[in-house]
Design an enzyme around this catalytic site. Sequence first.
Site, PDB file in Angstrom:
ATOM      1  N   SER A 146      -0.853 -11.510  32.058  1.00  0.00           N
ATOM      2  CA  SER A 146       0.152 -10.803  33.173  1.00  0.00           C
ATOM      3  C   SER A 146      -0.651 -10.440  34.737  1.00  0.00           C
ATOM      4  O   SER A 146      -1.054 -10.823  34.940  1.00  0.00           O
ATOM      5  CB  SER A 146       0.471  -9.212  32.288  1.00  0.00           C
ATOM      6  OG  SER A 146       1.364  -8.201  33.278  1.00  0.00           O
ATOM      7  N   TYR A 159      -1.236  -1.690  27.016  1.00  0.00           N
ATOM      8  CA  TYR A 159      -0.550  -3.179  27.607  1.00  0.00           C
ATOM      9  C   TYR A 159      -1.492  -3.578  28.715  1.00  0.00           C
ATOM     10  O   TYR A 159      -1.697  -5.194  28.633  1.00  0.00           O
ATOM     11  CB  TYR A 159       0.717  -2.774  28.419  1.00  0.00           C
ATOM     12  CG  TYR A 159       1.231  -4.249  28.808  1.00  0.00           C
ATOM     13  CD1 TYR A 159       2.210  -4.693  27.997  1.00  0.00           C
ATOM     14  CD2 TYR A 159       1.258  -4.843  30.295  1.00  0.00           C
ATOM     15  CE1 TYR A 159       2.925  -5.966  28.441  1.00  0.00           C
ATOM     16  CE2 TYR A 159       1.913  -5.968  30.443  1.00  0.00           C
ATOM     17  CZ  TYR A 159       2.592  -6.342  29.741  1.00  0.00           C
ATOM     18  OH  TYR A 159       3.625  -7.779  30.189  1.00  0.00           O
TER      19      TYR A 159
END
Length: 254
Positions: A146, A159
């Site tokens: 990410s 996350y």
Amino acid sequence: MILDSFRLDGKVALVSGSSRGIGQGAAIALAEAGAEVALLDRGDASGTADRIRALGRRVHPIRRDFASATPQELADAVTEAVAELGGLDILVNNAGTIRRAPAVEYPAGDWEDVLTVNLDAVFHLSQAAGRHMIAQGSGRIINVASMLSFQGGVFVPAYTASKHAVAGLTKALANEWAVSGVTVNAVAPGYMATDNTAALRADAEREASIVSRIPAGRWGTAADLQGVFVFLASDAAAYVTGAVVPVDGGWLVR
């Protein structure tokens, strides 16, 4: 011919989180390049399966809920893919989840759930696939990282921690397994128009702020990632390992 090295004919891939979004796009792209595909998902991946069958490829759906599956159940999914499709050459660790809250209020349960799905499952699937690939002397593992493998984000501590860890795990496994012919890389999507970003895109002010920083001037789509998945899965990337490849419309360089 150079284009032949991108072909995946005769290869078998296992793609997690493959019922929609990035995982669906990856599974279809690998099938278009020639691979047979096992679809690992907690939900119904029949839509993806139908599109792969329409390409003339074999496909095998496997149900697992990453939030509750044990390491053995994930290892059994790898074994099932091998048994049903005759081998395993490519693993795409795509399944993921996100929970948003300020760090001082972040629920312990949300922290555990995100790390379980985004990190623990990636390791356990990679471990099981790695055993098979090392034994056969070849393989490709592609993790989905990410932008938050590089940055901190806002209101997403679990996350962010999980995606930083995925980048580190990618490098650690690459170091160990390259000598056995197994490459381990990661794709780091930028801001993509998927279910995980629905809340951001629904917030007009936040959405405008994000798009204004992307040099390409738009959110990415699953299709923008398909070529990178095929490349990293193919012989064309035989000497690429331990890489975390941004596909972000220029977000990181802005």
